[in-house]
Design an enzyme around this catalytic site. Structure first.
Site, PDB file in Angstrom:
ATOM      1  N   ASN A 131     -23.798 -19.258   0.435  1.00 32.68           N
ATOM      2  CA  ASN A 131     -22.629 -19.756  -0.283  1.00 32.68           C
ATOM      3  C   ASN A 131     -21.449 -18.842   0.005  1.00 32.68           C
ATOM      4  O   ASN A 131     -21.566 -17.899   0.788  1.00 32.68           O
ATOM      5  CB  ASN A 131     -22.925 -19.846  -1.794  1.00 32.68           C
ATOM      6  CG  ASN A 131     -23.346 -18.507  -2.371  1.00 32.68           C
ATOM      7  OD1 ASN A 131     -22.588 -17.551  -2.380  1.00 32.68           O
ATOM      8  ND2 ASN A 131     -24.590 -18.439  -2.853  1.00 32.68           N
TER       9      ASN A 131
ATOM     10  N   PRO B  69     -36.815 -17.886  -7.558  1.00 31.40           N
ATOM     11  CA  PRO B  69     -36.977 -17.266  -8.877  1.00 31.40           C
ATOM     12  C   PRO B  69     -35.630 -17.124  -9.575  1.00 31.40           C
ATOM     13  O   PRO B  69     -34.593 -16.934  -8.927  1.00 31.40           O
ATOM     14  CB  PRO B  69     -37.585 -15.893  -8.553  1.00 31.40           C
ATOM     15  CG  PRO B  69     -37.220 -15.628  -7.127  1.00 31.40           C
ATOM     16  CD  PRO B  69     -37.215 -16.973  -6.465  1.00 31.40           C
TER      17      PRO B  69
ATOM     18  N   LYS C 155     -25.901 -22.636 -20.255  1.00 34.89           N
ATOM     19  CA  LYS C 155     -26.617 -21.700 -19.381  1.00 34.89           C
ATOM     20  C   LYS C 155     -27.044 -20.463 -20.148  1.00 34.89           C
ATOM     21  O   LYS C 155     -28.165 -19.967 -19.975  1.00 34.89           O
ATOM     22  CB  LYS C 155     -25.724 -21.309 -18.191  1.00 34.89           C
ATOM     23  CG  LYS C 155     -26.389 -20.342 -17.224  1.00 34.89           C
ATOM     24  CD  LYS C 155     -25.513 -20.082 -16.004  1.00 34.89           C
ATOM     25  CE  LYS C 155     -26.202 -19.115 -15.043  1.00 34.89           C
ATOM     26  NZ  LYS C 155     -25.399 -18.877 -13.816  1.00 34.89           N
TER      27      LYS C 155
ATOM     28  N   LYS D 259     -30.943 -19.289 -20.279  1.00 34.95           N
ATOM     29  CA  LYS D 259     -31.342 -18.039 -19.633  1.00 34.95           C
ATOM     30  C   LYS D 259     -31.792 -16.983 -20.638  1.00 34.95           C
ATOM     31  O   LYS D 259     -32.599 -16.113 -20.307  1.00 34.95           O
ATOM     32  CB  LYS D 259     -30.176 -17.470 -18.812  1.00 34.95           C
ATOM     33  CG  LYS D 259     -29.587 -18.443 -17.802  1.00 34.95           C
ATOM     34  CD  LYS D 259     -30.528 -18.755 -16.665  1.00 34.95           C
ATOM     35  CE  LYS D 259     -29.811 -19.592 -15.613  1.00 34.95           C
ATOM     36  NZ  LYS D 259     -30.660 -19.915 -14.459  1.00 34.95           N
TER      37      LYS D 259
END
Length: 403
Positions: free
Chosen positions: A210, A306, A340, A344
Site C-alpha cells: 500500500n 494476523p 474498529k 480490536k
C-alpha cells in the site's frame, strides 16, 4: 515551541535548495524569525527575491558588501541567532566547514559563530559515500554539529541511494526538538511503535503493498524518544532513515511484524501506526508467475493476515498498559474508527482520512480524530511531527494520571 526563536538559514548550491523555501514557510508559520544567507551557487537554484519574500528580511549574499558590513557584519549576523541551519549542505560546503575555510559570507559566518549548527546534507550518492565526505562528516560531528539525514531515495541525477535531503517537515521537527524543554516525563517507560506498510509476496519478484510512507510512525517514535521513552520501532519497507537512539527492527511481511512485536513485549505503550496488509496469498509461488500469450490472468486465493493490533490488545500478563491503534479510512471516518476500536479492544484509536485527495499517504500533514472511552477529540490539521508531539504529551499525561 519555536515561536520567537531566531533562525539563521544558510542555503548552499544543489537542486534540494528549493526545499529551503518550504522550510522557511513552515518556520514562519510556527512563529520563528528567519534570516537567510545564500551562497553564490545557491543563487543558481533559488533567487534572493524568493527567499526575502518568505523571510520578510534582506537575504545576505556578499561578504564584501560595505553596507551589510557597516550595518550588521558577518560577526553579528552569526551571533544574532538562536540556531544556524544549513539546508541543503553540499559536499563542498561541508568540506569548507571541516577544514575551516572562510572564502565567502556563509563559510565566514560558520567560522565566526558561537551558536549551534544543524546540518541537512544533500548530494549524489557517490559523493555522499566518498571517504573524503565521510571523514568531513565525522569531523563536523566531533565538533558538536548536529546532522539530520540524508534519506535514501531517487535523485535528480537518476541514481538512487543515500544523499537525498531530509524533508522540510523532518528538518522542522529537528529544530523543534532542539528548542524543546529538556523534560523527560516518559523516562523509565518503554514503547513499541509499528510503522510503514507490509509487503506480502506473490512470488519471488511481486508483492501486495500500500501507499503508507511510515512518516507518522517514525515521527511518533522520535517524539516518544524526546520525552525519554525507551522506544522500539518495528518498520515495514520505507525510504526513511531509522531515528537515532531507538531500537530499530526492519521487517517485510505482516507475520514478521507480529513476531517482532511479540518479541519486544513487555512494554508500557504500544502504538500501531503500520498499514498492515489484511490479506496474503494462500500459497506463495516459488518461481516467478509467467505471463503466457493467450492465457487468462492467474487466479489468486487469499488468506487473512494476523491482526497485530487485536493481538497486542488482548488481556494478559504481557498486555501493554496503553494500546493505541490507527484507523486509515476513506469514508465514514469517525464511525468506522469507533467500530474498529471496539473490535480490536485497544484503549485509544486515531482515525484519519486517507482518500487520495487528502494527500495523507506520503504527505507531511494529517488531520486526526482521537477516540477513547470518553468520546472523540477532533484535532486540527497539522504536520505529522506536530501530531506525534501532541500524542506523546497526551500519553505522558495519561501514564502520570494512572500512576
Amino acid at each position: 515551541m519555536i515561536s520567537g526563536k531566531r533562525i539563521l538559514l544558510v542555503v548552499t548550491g544543489g537542486i534540494a535548495a528549493y526545499k529551503s523555501l518550504e522550510l522557511i514557510r513552515r518556520l514562519r508559520d510556527s512563529g520563528a524569525f528567519v534570516r537567510a544567507i545564500l551562497t553564490k551557487s545557491g543563487t543558481e537554484f533559488v533567487t534572493p527575491l524568493s527567499v526575502s519574500a518568505l523571510t520578510g528580511e534582506k537575504t545576505f549574499i556578499d561578504l564584501f558588501s560595505l553596507t551589510d558590513e557597516t550595518e550588521i557584519g558577518h560577526i553579528q549576523l552569526s551571533r544574532q541567532s538562536d540556531l544556524i541551519v544549513i539546508v541543503p549542505a553540499s559536499a563542498d560546503f561541508m568540506a569548507k566547514m571541516a577544514h575551516g575555510r572562510a572564502d565567502d559570507l556563509a563559510s565566514t559566518v560558520m567560522l565566526a559563530t558561537d551558536k549551534d549548527i544543524l546540518l541537512a546534507p544533500a548530494m549524489n550518492v557517490r559523493m555522499w559515500d566518498h571517504p573524503a565526505t565521510q571523514e568531513n562528516l565525522a569531523t563536523l560531528r566531533k565538533r558538536g554539529i548536529q546532522v539530520i539525514g540524508p534519506n535514501d531515495g531517487a535523485m535528480a541525477c537518476g541514481e538512487f541511494g543515500p544523499g537525498r535531503m531530509s524533508e522540510p517537515s523532518e528538518i522542522l521537527a529537528a529544530i523543534e526538538s532542539y528548542f524543546a524543554p529538556k523534560t523527560t516525563p516518559l523516562a523509565g517507560h518503554s514503547a513499541l511503535v509499528t510503522a510503514g506498510p507490509t509487503h506480502e509476496a506473490l512470488d519471488p519478484v511481486r508483492y501486495i503493498a500500500n501507499h503508507s510512507s511510515g512518516k507518522q510512525g517514525y515521527a511518533i517514535a522520535r517524539a516518544l524518544k524526546t520525552l525519554g521513552a525507551n522506544v522500539t520501532l518495528v518498520s515495514g519497507p520505507t525510504h526513511l532513515p531509522p531515528p537515532d537512539g531507538i531500537t530499530y527492527i526492519p521487517i517485510t511481511s505482516a507475520r514478521e511484524m507480529l513476531k517482532a512485536c511479540e518479541n519486544a513485549l513487555p512494554v508500557d505503550i504500544a502504538i500501531c501506526t503500520a498499514a498492515v496488509a489484511d490479506w496474503r496469498v494462500t500459497e506463495q509461488s516459488n518461481q516467478k508467475i509467467k505471463k503466457i500469450s493467450g492465457d487468462d490472468a492467474p487466479t489468486l486465493s487469499f488468506i487473512q493476515n494476523p491482526d497485530i493490533l487485536a493481538t497486542l490488545s488482548k488481556q494478559g500478563p504481557k498486555r501493554p498498559g496503553l494500546v493505541i491503534g490507527f484507523a486509515a479510512e476513506t469514508e465514514n471516518v469517525e464511525s468506522n474508527a469507533k467500530s474498529k476500536r471496539q473490535r480490536k479492544g485497544c484503549d485509544w484509536i486515531l482515525a484519519n482520512d486517507v482518500s487520495p485527495e487528502t494527500g495523507t499517504f506520503g504527505g507531511d500533514d494529517n488531520t486526526l480524530f482521537l477516540i477513547d472511552e470518553t468520546g472523540t477529540d477532533c484535532w486540527e490539521k497539522m504536520s505529522k511531527e506536530a501530531s506525534a508531539a501532541k500524542l506523546s504529551v497526551l500519553i505522558a499525561d495519561k501514564l502520570k494520571l494512572n500512576t
